[in-house]
Design an enzyme around this catalytic site. Structure first.
Site, mmCIF file in Angstrom:
data_model
loop_
_atom_site.group_PDB
_atom_site.id
_atom_site.type_symbol
_atom_site.label_atom_id
_atom_site.label_comp_id
_atom_site.label_asym_id
_atom_site.label_seq_id
_atom_site.Cartn_x
_atom_site.Cartn_y
_atom_site.Cartn_z
ATOM 1 N N ASP A 60 -57.363 -10.032 -45.846
ATOM 2 C CA ASP A 60 -58.715 -10.299 -45.529
ATOM 3 C C ASP A 60 -58.611 -11.612 -44.558
ATOM 4 O OD1 ASP A 60 -57.993 -11.869 -47.736
ATOM 5 O OD2 ASP A 60 -60.310 -12.077 -48.450
ATOM 6 N N TYR A 62 -58.535 -15.591 -43.310
ATOM 7 C CA TYR A 62 -58.439 -16.819 -43.894
ATOM 8 C C TYR A 62 -59.661 -17.455 -44.474
ATOM 9 C CZ TYR A 62 -53.733 -16.964 -41.696
ATOM 10 O OH TYR A 62 -52.267 -16.552 -41.401
ATOM 11 N N PHE A 73 -53.450 -12.685 -39.634
ATOM 12 C CA PHE A 73 -52.689 -13.880 -39.675
ATOM 13 C C PHE A 73 -52.667 -14.968 -38.640
ATOM 14 C CE2 PHE A 73 -50.080 -10.088 -41.502
ATOM 15 C CZ PHE A 73 -50.055 -10.418 -42.860
ATOM 16 N N HIS A 182 -44.943 -9.185 -48.541
ATOM 17 C CA HIS A 182 -45.705 -10.210 -47.780
ATOM 18 C C HIS A 182 -45.121 -11.408 -47.450
ATOM 19 C CE1 HIS A 182 -48.999 -12.567 -46.856
ATOM 20 N NE2 HIS A 182 -50.075 -11.219 -46.726
#
Length: 218
Positions: A60, A62, A73, A182
């Site tokens: 989701d 930031y 990202f 991740h």
């Protein structure tokens, strides 16, 4: 030419979609929500359906002030690099020798066909995952399913368990799936570092007659 409207336009008429947009509007009326309303679908705007070569799935947006602008990202220009993005850049340097960039704005990737898609498209400020389970996942699943049905070979990059839960939607043998932990500091040392995704992506693109991605952002 096939557009996003052609393949997923019908989603916007469905009950769940009206519900999630109503929820989002209510949240915006009472709280700060990221990204700005005009950037919620930025990933789809910058990377048209026919241009998609790579999908990098995020969770989701930031939730810090000024960070999110609709690309997974990525952060807006002038914002400090979040830890996950810094680790992505470190792996890029290790993989392809591209020095760690100062800017975290990944628009240059998006414009080359890298769909930077979060599975949830909005978030309440300073509350990670606060808009999970409201319907965005149904919409982004439809995006992934539409890409899976494309005969055009695409690389799906699944970092971490939430992204890897979408693997079941990717059944077309024309596509390549790359999986790794991740890039967050909590899990990056469990196999994200050393996974060499960027060279693997470009090798696949060249093998399938496509232009490789120039991964420099500056």
């Amino acid at each position: 030419m096939t557009t996003w409207h052609d393949v997923i336009g019908g989603e916007k008429e469905k009950e769940y979609f009206h519900a999630v947009r109503s929820f989002e509007q209510s949240e915006r009326n009472h709280h700060k929500v990221f990204p700005a309303a005009e950037n919620v679908f930025k990933a789809l705007e910058l990377t048209p359906f026919d241009n998609v070569k790579v999908v990098i799935l995020g969770q989701d947006p930031y939730h810090g002030d000024g960070q999110a602008h609709g690309l997974s990202f990525s952060v807006q220009k002038g914002i400090a690099l979040p830890p996950s993005l810094l680790n992505i850049y470190k792996e890029l340097e290790s993989d392809l020798g591209i020095p760690v960039a100062k800017s975290g704005d990944l628009t240059a990737w998006a414009k080359q066909g890298v769909l930077l898609l979060n599975t949830v498209l909005t978030v309440r400020a300073h509350e990670a995952n606060s808009h999970r389970g409201q319907g965005w996942e149904t919409f982004t699943d439809a995006v992934i399913t539409s890409l899976n049905q494309s005969d055009h070979p695409i690389v799906f990059v699944l970092w971490g368990k939430p992204a890897q839960s979408k693997e079941k939607l990717i059944t077309n043998p024309n596509h390549l799936i790359l999986k790794a932990p991740h890039p967050s500091p909590l899990s990056s040392y469990r196999g994200f570092f050393g996974s060499k995704p960027f060279s693997q992506i470009n090798t696949f693109l060249e093998k399938t007659g496509q232009q490789p991605i120039d991964w420099r952002v500056e």
